[in-house]
Design a protein around this motif. Structure first.
Motif, PDB file in Angstrom:
ATOM      1  N   SER A 248       0.839  -1.201   0.000  1.00  0.00           N
ATOM      2  CA  SER A 248       0.000   0.000   0.000  1.00  0.00           C
ATOM      3  C   SER A 248       0.876   1.254   0.000  1.00  0.00           C
ATOM      4  O   SER A 248       1.916   1.285   0.675  1.00  0.00           O
ATOM      5  N   PRO A 249       0.488   2.282  -0.732  1.00  0.00           N
ATOM      6  CA  PRO A 249       1.247   3.546  -0.713  1.00  0.00           C
ATOM      7  C   PRO A 249       1.174   4.191   0.670  1.00  0.00           C
ATOM      8  O   PRO A 249       0.136   4.153   1.331  1.00  0.00           O
ATOM      9  N   LEU A 250       2.289   4.768   1.100  1.00  0.00           N
ATOM     10  CA  LEU A 250       2.350   5.373   2.430  1.00  0.00           C
ATOM     11  C   LEU A 250       2.729   6.842   2.322  1.00  0.00           C
ATOM     12  O   LEU A 250       3.723   7.187   1.672  1.00  0.00           O
ATOM     13  N   PRO A 251       1.981   7.715   2.983  1.00  0.00           N
ATOM     14  CA  PRO A 251       2.415   9.112   3.061  1.00  0.00           C
ATOM     15  C   PRO A 251       3.575   9.243   4.035  1.00  0.00           C
ATOM     16  O   PRO A 251       3.797   8.373   4.880  1.00  0.00           O
ATOM     17  N   PHE A 252       4.321  10.321   3.943  1.00  0.00           N
ATOM     18  CA  PHE A 252       5.388  10.566   4.894  1.00  0.00           C
ATOM     19  C   PHE A 252       4.769  10.987   6.233  1.00  0.00           C
ATOM     20  O   PHE A 252       3.635  11.449   6.304  1.00  0.00           O
ATOM     21  N   VAL A 253       5.538  10.805   7.297  1.00  0.00           N
ATOM     22  CA  VAL A 253       5.072  11.172   8.643  1.00  0.00           C
ATOM     23  C   VAL A 253       6.113  12.071   9.302  1.00  0.00           C
ATOM     24  O   VAL A 253       7.283  12.084   8.905  1.00  0.00           O
ATOM     25  N   GLU A 254       5.675  12.814  10.324  1.00  0.00           N
ATOM     26  CA  GLU A 254       6.590  13.626  11.115  1.00  0.00           C
ATOM     27  C   GLU A 254       7.051  12.792  12.308  1.00  0.00           C
ATOM     28  O   GLU A 254       6.236  12.378  13.139  1.00  0.00           O
ATOM     29  N   ALA A 255       8.360  12.539  12.385  1.00  0.00           N
ATOM     30  CA  ALA A 255       8.875  11.679  13.454  1.00  0.00           C
ATOM     31  C   ALA A 255      10.377  11.901  13.609  1.00  0.00           C
ATOM     32  O   ALA A 255      11.024  12.535  12.776  1.00  0.00           O
ATOM     33  N   TYR A 256      10.906  11.354  14.693  1.00  0.00           N
ATOM     34  CA  TYR A 256      12.353  11.338  14.905  1.00  0.00           C
ATOM     35  C   TYR A 256      12.816   9.920  14.577  1.00  0.00           C
ATOM     36  O   TYR A 256      12.554   8.981  15.338  1.00  0.00           O
ATOM     37  N   PRO A 257      13.488   9.717  13.438  1.00  0.00           N
ATOM     38  CA  PRO A 257      13.777   8.369  12.932  1.00  0.00           C
ATOM     39  C   PRO A 257      14.431   7.401  13.918  1.00  0.00           C
ATOM     40  O   PRO A 257      13.996   6.244  14.004  1.00  0.00           O
ATOM     41  N   PRO A 258      15.460   7.804  14.684  1.00  0.00           N
ATOM     42  CA  PRO A 258      16.065   6.822  15.606  1.00  0.00           C
ATOM     43  C   PRO A 258      15.080   6.257  16.621  1.00  0.00           C
ATOM     44  O   PRO A 258      15.129   5.066  16.951  1.00  0.00           O
ATOM     45  N   TYR A 259      14.185   7.117  17.116  1.00  0.00           N
ATOM     46  CA  TYR A 259      13.241   6.642  18.119  1.00  0.00           C
ATOM     47  C   TYR A 259      12.159   5.754  17.502  1.00  0.00           C
ATOM     48  O   TYR A 259      11.759   4.742  18.104  1.00  0.00           O
ATOM     49  N   ILE A 260      11.676   6.125  16.314  1.00  0.00           N
ATOM     50  CA  ILE A 260      10.671   5.290  15.657  1.00  0.00           C
ATOM     51  C   ILE A 260      11.260   3.924  15.337  1.00  0.00           C
ATOM     52  O   ILE A 260      10.607   2.882  15.520  1.00  0.00           O
ATOM     53  N   ALA A 261      12.495   3.895  14.862  1.00  0.00           N
ATOM     54  CA  ALA A 261      13.157   2.618  14.593  1.00  0.00           C
ATOM     55  C   ALA A 261      13.320   1.806  15.878  1.00  0.00           C
ATOM     56  O   ALA A 261      13.154   0.576  15.887  1.00  0.00           O
ATOM     57  N   ASN A 262      13.616   2.487  16.979  1.00  0.00           N
ATOM     58  CA  ASN A 262      13.748   1.827  18.275  1.00  0.00           C
ATOM     59  C   ASN A 262      12.435   1.156  18.677  1.00  0.00           C
ATOM     60  O   ASN A 262      12.405  -0.024  19.062  1.00  0.00           O
ATOM     61  N   ALA A 263      11.338   1.910  18.584  1.00  0.00           N
ATOM     62  CA  ALA A 263      10.034   1.371  18.984  1.00  0.00           C
ATOM     63  C   ALA A 263       9.626   0.190  18.108  1.00  0.00           C
ATOM     64  O   ALA A 263       9.198  -0.858  18.608  1.00  0.00           O
ATOM     65  N   LEU A 264       9.744   0.346  16.793  1.00  0.00           N
ATOM     66  CA  LEU A 264       9.364  -0.737  15.883  1.00  0.00           C
ATOM     67  C   LEU A 264      10.274  -1.948  16.068  1.00  0.00           C
ATOM     68  O   LEU A 264       9.822  -3.093  15.986  1.00  0.00           O
ATOM     69  N   GLY A 265      11.550  -1.698  16.329  1.00  0.00           N
ATOM     70  CA  GLY A 265      12.475  -2.806  16.566  1.00  0.00           C
ATOM     71  C   GLY A 265      12.107  -3.606  17.799  1.00  0.00           C
ATOM     72  O   GLY A 265      12.220  -4.837  17.809  1.00  0.00           O
ATOM     73  N   ARG A 266      11.656  -2.932  18.828  1.00  0.00           N
ATOM     74  CA  ARG A 266      11.248  -3.640  20.051  1.00  0.00           C
ATOM     75  C   ARG A 266      10.013  -4.512  19.780  1.00  0.00           C
ATOM     76  O   ARG A 266       9.919  -5.637  20.298  1.00  0.00           O
ATOM     77  N   LEU A 267       9.089  -4.005  18.988  1.00  0.00           N
ATOM     78  CA  LEU A 267       7.907  -4.795  18.651  1.00  0.00           C
ATOM     79  C   LEU A 267       8.284  -6.008  17.807  1.00  0.00           C
ATOM     80  O   LEU A 267       7.761  -7.111  18.014  1.00  0.00           O
ATOM     81  N   LEU A 268       9.194  -5.801  16.850  1.00  0.00           N
ATOM     82  CA  LEU A 268       9.635  -6.905  15.998  1.00  0.00           C
ATOM     83  C   LEU A 268      10.386  -7.951  16.817  1.00  0.00           C
ATOM     84  O   LEU A 268      10.169  -9.159  16.663  1.00  0.00           O
ATOM     85  N   ASP A 269      11.255  -7.497  17.706  1.00  0.00           N
ATOM     86  CA  ASP A 269      12.005  -8.418  18.562  1.00  0.00           C
ATOM     87  C   ASP A 269      11.062  -9.239  19.429  1.00  0.00           C
ATOM     88  O   ASP A 269      11.242 -10.447  19.611  1.00  0.00           O
ATOM     89  N   ASN A 270      10.042  -8.586  19.965  1.00  0.00           N
ATOM     90  CA  ASN A 270       9.063  -9.285  20.800  1.00  0.00           C
ATOM     91  C   ASN A 270       8.313 -10.340  19.991  1.00  0.00           C
ATOM     92  O   ASN A 270       8.060 -11.451  20.471  1.00  0.00           O
ATOM     93  N   ALA A 271       7.955  -9.993  18.749  1.00  0.00           N
ATOM     94  CA  ALA A 271       7.235 -10.944  17.896  1.00  0.00           C
ATOM     95  C   ALA A 271       8.098 -12.154  17.570  1.00  0.00           C
ATOM     96  O   ALA A 271       7.620 -13.301  17.582  1.00  0.00           O
ATOM     97  N   ILE A 272       9.374 -11.935  17.289  1.00  0.00           N
ATOM     98  CA  ILE A 272      10.284 -13.046  17.001  1.00  0.00           C
ATOM     99  C   ILE A 272      10.460 -13.922  18.231  1.00  0.00           C
ATOM    100  O   ILE A 272      10.408 -15.152  18.170  1.00  0.00           O
ATOM    101  N   LYS A 273      10.652 -13.282  19.368  1.00  0.00           N
ATOM    102  CA  LYS A 273      10.912 -14.003  20.616  1.00  0.00           C
ATOM    103  C   LYS A 273       9.776 -14.963  20.972  1.00  0.00           C
ATOM    104  O   LYS A 273      10.008 -16.057  21.481  1.00  0.00           O
ATOM    105  N   PHE A 274       8.536 -14.539  20.702  1.00  0.00           N
ATOM    106  CA  PHE A 274       7.400 -15.350  21.117  1.00  0.00           C
ATOM    107  C   PHE A 274       6.724 -16.104  19.975  1.00  0.00           C
ATOM    108  O   PHE A 274       5.654 -16.678  20.163  1.00  0.00           O
TER     109      PHE A 274
END
Length: 343
Positions: A248-274
């Motif tokens: 799906s096409p995605l619009p750009f968002v206003e964010a601070y990239p390191p923190y967004i990557a941190n949050a998404l990485g934690r969710l991905l890590d949790n999904a892999i772990k379980f």
């Protein structure tokens, strides 16, 4: 021990009358003639409740209330306004400030005592609930933290001792295995320390301040692709497949990239772990809806009872740790939530 009440009232007859009523019913009462004198009194004691008039010389009740709430020592003390003013505007002003209750003079003994008893009872309930939460948090930390420190330290100490004693007799393969175990253990402890430090920055408001000062227009697609690449090895070790759907096409968002990557990485890590070992799958989808970008990370894990779902973002909370070995102390999801809220 008797509850201590501070009465701030410029009318001496009214002040003494309130004092007599409260002392007759077992309360310890301190008095002051205006807000400035009330603040001086508060420097010597922290009462269980404050009763204050509004219209007073030097410092009125509103200014006194705001000064009380600015001081952390007194911020939680229940506060009741006493006033001869019955206009709705004055009542609204008191409520707007956050005062706990409002008594309009003249009031009888029963009204005064009912207001005092109700606020003291409510504060006792709040304190009991807070203590219960603190005890639950303490137990959660004690359940998780010793294990998360002891396990990697055991690896580090054990393999270090082995290296110090028998290095000359080790094959390159065994030496590599020992060094890898030491590195893994130190990484695990390092990650734990980093989580605690990040939690402090969240609570201090530093994360939100950074997002406000350094946010930029961001395309989430490269961030998600990089995350998939970074976590492929970890997923492969558990024979878990990661699938990324950016159809799906995605619009750009206003964010601070390191923190967004941190949050998404934690969710991905949790999904892999379980996820289930040997054939588990994690799917990442992103799409736009009503001007917002949504990211969903789904896994084929063991699932959660519906009763546990509201608790998963609580700090140090883990589902049935005694039965299921879970690396971590239960900070990944709370930190991810904190980052999202900071945006």
């Amino acid at each position: 021990m008797a509850h201590r009440i501070l009465v701030v009232e410029d009318d001496a007859h009214m002040r003494e009358g309130i004092q007599d009523i409260l002392e007759t019913h077992g309360y310890e009462v301190w008095t002051a003639g205006d807000g400035a004198e009330g603040l001086q009194t508060l420097e010597t004691l922290v009462p269980d409740l404050i009763l204050s008039d509004i219209a007073m010389p030097t410092m009125d009740g509103y200014a006194f209330y705001e000064a009380v709430r600015r001081n952390p020592r007194w911020a939680l003390v229940p506060f009741i306004f006493l006033t001869a003013r019955g206009e709705r505007a004055d009542i609204r002003q008191g409520k707007r400030l956050g005062v706990d209750d409002y008594l309009t003079k003249p009031f009888d003994t029963e009204d005064l005592l009912a207001a005092v008893e109700a606020r003291l009872k409510r504060m006792a309930e709040v304190r009991a609930a807070t203590e219960a939460e603190k005890e639950a948090l303490r137990k959660a930390i004690l359940d998780a933290l010793p294990h998360e420190l002891r396990t990697p330290l055991t690896y580090i100490k054990g393999y270090t001792s082995l290296l110090l004693q028998d290095t000359a007799l080790m094959t390159p393969e065994i030496l590599h295995e020992a060094l890898e175990a030491i590195r893994s253990g130190s990484d695990r402890i390092g990650s734990l320390v980093e989580d605690f430090v990040f939690l402090v920055t969240l609570d201090a408001g530093e994360v939100a301040a950074t997002v406000k000062a350094a946010h930029e227009t961001v395309d989430l697609r490269p961030i998600l692709r990089t995350l998939v690449t970074d976590y492929q090895q970890r997923a492969a070790a558990r024979q878990v497949t990661i699938e990324l759907d950016l159809s799906s096409p995605l619009p750009f968002v206003e964010a601070y990239p390191p923190y967004i990557a941190n949050a998404l990485g934690r969710l991905l890590d949790n999904a892999i772990k379980f996820s289930k070992r040997d054939g588990g799958r994690v799917t990442i989808r992103a799409w736009a809806e009503r001007g917002e970008v949504h990211v969903a990370i789904e896994d084929t894990g063991i699932g959660l009872p519906a009763t546990e779902i509201p608790k998963i973002f609580e700090r140090f909370y883990q589902v049935d740790r005694a039965r299921m070995e879970q690396q971590g102390v239960g900070l990944g999801l709370p930190i991810a939530l904190g980052i999202v809220e900071a945006h």
